[in-house]
Design an enzyme around this catalytic site. Sequence first.
Site, PDB file in Angstrom:
ATOM      1  N   VAL A  11       0.827  -1.214   0.000  1.00 38.79           N
ATOM      2  CA  VAL A  11       0.000   0.000   0.000  1.00 38.79           C
ATOM      3  C   VAL A  11       0.862   1.265   0.000  1.00 38.79           C
ATOM      4  O   VAL A  11       0.681   2.163  -0.823  1.00 38.79           O
ATOM      5  CB  VAL A  11      -0.946   0.000   1.226  1.00 38.79           C
ATOM      6  CG1 VAL A  11      -1.555   1.380   1.457  1.00 38.79           C
ATOM      7  CG2 VAL A  11      -2.051  -1.014   1.008  1.00 38.79           C
ATOM      8  N   ASP A  30      10.482   3.676   5.710  1.00 42.57           N
ATOM      9  CA  ASP A  30      10.256   2.328   6.237  1.00 42.57           C
ATOM     10  C   ASP A  30      11.318   2.047   7.281  1.00 42.57           C
ATOM     11  O   ASP A  30      12.447   2.524   7.163  1.00 42.57           O
ATOM     12  CB  ASP A  30      10.324   1.281   5.114  1.00 42.57           C
ATOM     13  CG  ASP A  30       9.492   0.048   5.432  1.00 42.57           C
ATOM     14  OD1 ASP A  30       8.448  -0.141   4.797  1.00 42.57           O
ATOM     15  OD2 ASP A  30       9.897  -0.704   6.348  1.00 42.57           O
ATOM     16  N   LYS A  35      14.782  -2.715   2.783  1.00 48.69           N
ATOM     17  CA  LYS A  35      13.819  -2.251   1.763  1.00 48.69           C
ATOM     18  C   LYS A  35      14.220  -0.874   1.245  1.00 48.69           C
ATOM     19  O   LYS A  35      14.173  -0.605   0.042  1.00 48.69           O
ATOM     20  CB  LYS A  35      12.408  -2.149   2.367  1.00 48.69           C
ATOM     21  CG  LYS A  35      11.677  -3.454   2.411  1.00 48.69           C
ATOM     22  CD  LYS A  35      10.196  -3.250   2.714  1.00 48.69           C
ATOM     23  CE  LYS A  35       9.511  -4.595   2.771  1.00 48.69           C
ATOM     24  NZ  LYS A  35       8.113  -4.526   3.169  1.00 48.69           N
ATOM     25  N   CYS A 258      -5.626  -9.122   3.439  1.00 50.43           N
ATOM     26  CA  CYS A 258      -6.741  -8.232   3.776  1.00 50.43           C
ATOM     27  C   CYS A 258      -7.970  -8.959   4.297  1.00 50.43           C
ATOM     28  O   CYS A 258      -8.351  -8.780   5.455  1.00 50.43           O
ATOM     29  CB  CYS A 258      -7.086  -7.370   2.574  1.00 50.43           C
ATOM     30  SG  CYS A 258      -5.793  -6.152   2.274  1.00 50.43           S
TER      31      CYS A 258
HETATM   32  P1  NAD Z   1       3.225  -4.538   4.103  1.00 51.44           P
HETATM   33  O1  NAD Z   1       3.609  -5.487   5.173  1.00 51.44           O
HETATM   34  O2  NAD Z   1       3.491  -4.890   2.680  1.00 51.44           O
HETATM   35  O3  NAD Z   1       3.897  -3.125   4.366  1.00 51.44           O
HETATM   36  C1  NAD Z   1       4.001  -2.547   5.621  1.00 51.44           C
HETATM   37  C2  NAD Z   1       5.352  -1.836   5.699  1.00 51.44           C
HETATM   38  O4  NAD Z   1       5.407  -1.086   6.903  1.00 51.44           O
HETATM   39  C3  NAD Z   1       6.538  -2.805   5.730  1.00 51.44           C
HETATM   40  O5  NAD Z   1       7.430  -2.477   4.700  1.00 51.44           O
HETATM   41  C4  NAD Z   1       7.135  -2.609   7.113  1.00 51.44           C
HETATM   42  O6  NAD Z   1       8.538  -2.754   7.128  1.00 51.44           O
HETATM   43  C5  NAD Z   1       6.715  -1.169   7.414  1.00 51.44           C
HETATM   44  N1  NAD Z   1       6.685  -0.849   8.844  1.00 51.44           N
HETATM   45  C6  NAD Z   1       6.169  -1.586   9.855  1.00 51.44           C
HETATM   46  N2  NAD Z   1       6.331  -0.948  11.021  1.00 51.44           N
HETATM   47  C7  NAD Z   1       6.924   0.235  10.750  1.00 51.44           C
HETATM   48  C8  NAD Z   1       7.346   1.323  11.539  1.00 51.44           C
HETATM   49  N3  NAD Z   1       7.155   1.317  12.851  1.00 51.44           N
HETATM   50  N4  NAD Z   1       7.956   2.359  10.928  1.00 51.44           N
HETATM   51  C9  NAD Z   1       8.135   2.353   9.588  1.00 51.44           C
HETATM   52  N5  NAD Z   1       7.747   1.349   8.781  1.00 51.44           N
HETATM   53  C10 NAD Z   1       7.154   0.291   9.353  1.00 51.44           C
HETATM   54  O7  NAD Z   1       1.672  -4.266   4.313  1.00 51.44           O
HETATM   55  P2  NAD Z   1       0.613  -3.741   3.229  1.00 51.44           P
HETATM   56  O8  NAD Z   1       0.071  -4.895   2.479  1.00 51.44           O
HETATM   57  O9  NAD Z   1       1.167  -2.586   2.479  1.00 51.44           O
HETATM   58  O10 NAD Z   1      -0.533  -3.234   4.190  1.00 51.44           O
HETATM   59  C11 NAD Z   1      -0.404  -2.048   4.936  1.00 51.44           C
HETATM   60  C12 NAD Z   1      -1.757  -1.672   5.492  1.00 51.44           C
HETATM   61  O11 NAD Z   1      -2.666  -1.401   4.423  1.00 51.44           O
HETATM   62  C13 NAD Z   1      -2.415  -2.762   6.313  1.00 51.44           C
HETATM   63  O12 NAD Z   1      -3.168  -2.180   7.323  1.00 51.44           O
HETATM   64  C14 NAD Z   1      -3.338  -3.436   5.319  1.00 51.44           C
HETATM   65  O13 NAD Z   1      -4.431  -4.054   5.929  1.00 51.44           O
HETATM   66  C15 NAD Z   1      -3.791  -2.266   4.491  1.00 51.44           C
HETATM   67  N6  NAD Z   1      -4.216  -2.609   3.133  1.00 51.44           N
HETATM   68  C16 NAD Z   1      -3.525  -3.536   2.413  1.00 51.44           C
HETATM   69  C17 NAD Z   1      -3.921  -3.816   1.109  1.00 51.44           C
HETATM   70  C18 NAD Z   1      -3.204  -4.850   0.289  1.00 51.44           C
HETATM   71  O14 NAD Z   1      -3.737  -5.246  -0.742  1.00 51.44           O
HETATM   72  N7  NAD Z   1      -2.019  -5.302   0.684  1.00 51.44           N
HETATM   73  C19 NAD Z   1      -5.013  -3.136   0.539  1.00 51.44           C
HETATM   74  C20 NAD Z   1      -5.669  -2.173   1.296  1.00 51.44           C
HETATM   75  C21 NAD Z   1      -5.259  -1.912   2.595  1.00 51.44           C
END
Ligand code: NAD
Length: 427
Positions: A11, A30, A35, A258
């Site tokens: 996202v 991040d 990454k 999700c």
């Molecule tokens: P992801 O795990 O791919 O990405 C999350 C990122 O956040 C990681 O790169 C991680 O290293 C980073 N992170 C974690 N803690 C951190 C911190 N304290 N400081 C800085 N960076 C930090 O997850 P995602 O799939 O991108 O999902 C993120 C959010 O969006 C979730 O809540 C998810 O439910 C929501 N979401 C996901 C999707 C999807 O299709 N993947 C769609 C809509 C919403």
Amino acid sequence: MKLAVVGTGYVGLVSGVCFAEWGHQVICVDNDASKIDMLKKGQIPIYEPGLKELMDKNLQRLVFTTSIEEATDKSDIIFIAVGTPPRPNGEADLSAVETVAATVARRMKSYKLVVEKSTVPVQTGDRVKQTMAVNNVNKVEFDVASNPEFLREGTAIEDSLKPDRVVFGTDSVRAKKMLLELYSPLGCPIVATDIQSSELIKHASNSFLAMKISFINAVANVCEKSGANVEQVAEGMGLDRRIGRSFLNAGIGFGGFCFPKDLQAFIRISEKLGYDFKLLKAVEEINEDQKKLFVKKIEELVWNISGKTIGILGLAFKPNTDDMRFAPSIDIIEALQKDGAKIKAYDPVSMDRARQVLKDVQYCDNPYDVAQDADCLVIVTEWDEFKKLDLVRIKSLLKVPAIADGRNIFDPDKMKELGFIYQGIGR
Ligand code: NAD
């Protein structure tokens, strides 16, 4: 506008790159230094069609860093797009959201708008506000908004550039103005609400879609028992505009980062608020059963499973992504292994990630190697590549010409004609 996005996952990175495409300066943050190193070198840590090209095109407006402080200093709006994974009891783990909110608040020296883009349970906005107020050492003005993300992995760029709608929630006139300025150029409907409603729209939307999938899977089970064909049923239902055809594909159930976790989190937050959301509990139960039923079907096809070789086609939770989080393939393969099956598998892009979660699997270079000497071929993910397989060749390679098609990608009549023992879902 000067924007920051914290979290460069599916996202955060897509959102950051799309904001840059709209002409904004974007700092992507991040806490995973590896990454950020990759991104600085122009490499993309995830598989998402079109993302690399769009990032390359907008590099001059993108900065990558591990420092939330740097991002806070240099931006007006900070989007939180970190993970919100499930705790063992199904509740969303919001510790990363809290950490980011606190870090931003401790650092900010001028007005900031902090936006929850991660999927969070209703009322998280209040917690974010509270956390920021407690850590607001410089006593500066700030606002909090919710702006849930609806992109789908695999089509994330298009979903972000041309969304069906944008939803955001805030109780601040200033924040509303800023978010309208950011999103109005998209020309899509904008639903501006209070924070709680915006948070709830996301959980309700994902749970509704999950419900459609479980519904059609339940119908598929009745179809199998009655001799009806679930695809025809779905078509007949789907042409009714009140219902719609999407998310009515019977299969082995939903997975991914999700639906399973958002459904659970919605059940848990409802419970906490004093409401027993029985409907969603049934959606979850049907989804779990669907995987077990499929394993049973495979085992019936091969008779005695112990010692048999099962070829798995597709590991990612859906096509066009490498995401293995909560992929049905994991439960299915582990159940088959538990019963003594040997597993060969292939997926066009997710095998590196699969290796980290699925052990004792023989990973193959292509679908034909998977079929070689297998007692049954199992379709788990409906990649286009599998729809175009040379089935005559596949049949000649299999030890037994049995196919369990968990995604209904083949025509049962054609499979019978070709001499396969074929088992789909609900037809
Ligand atoms: P992801 O795990 O791919 O990405 C999350 C990122 O956040 C990681 O790169 C991680 O290293 C980073 N992170 C974690 N803690 C951190 C911190 N304290 N400081 C800085 N960076 C930090 O997850 P995602 O799939 O991108 O999902 C993120 C959010 O969006 C979730 O809540 C998810 O439910 C929501 N979401 C996901 C999707 C999807 O299709 N993947 C769609 C809509 C919403």
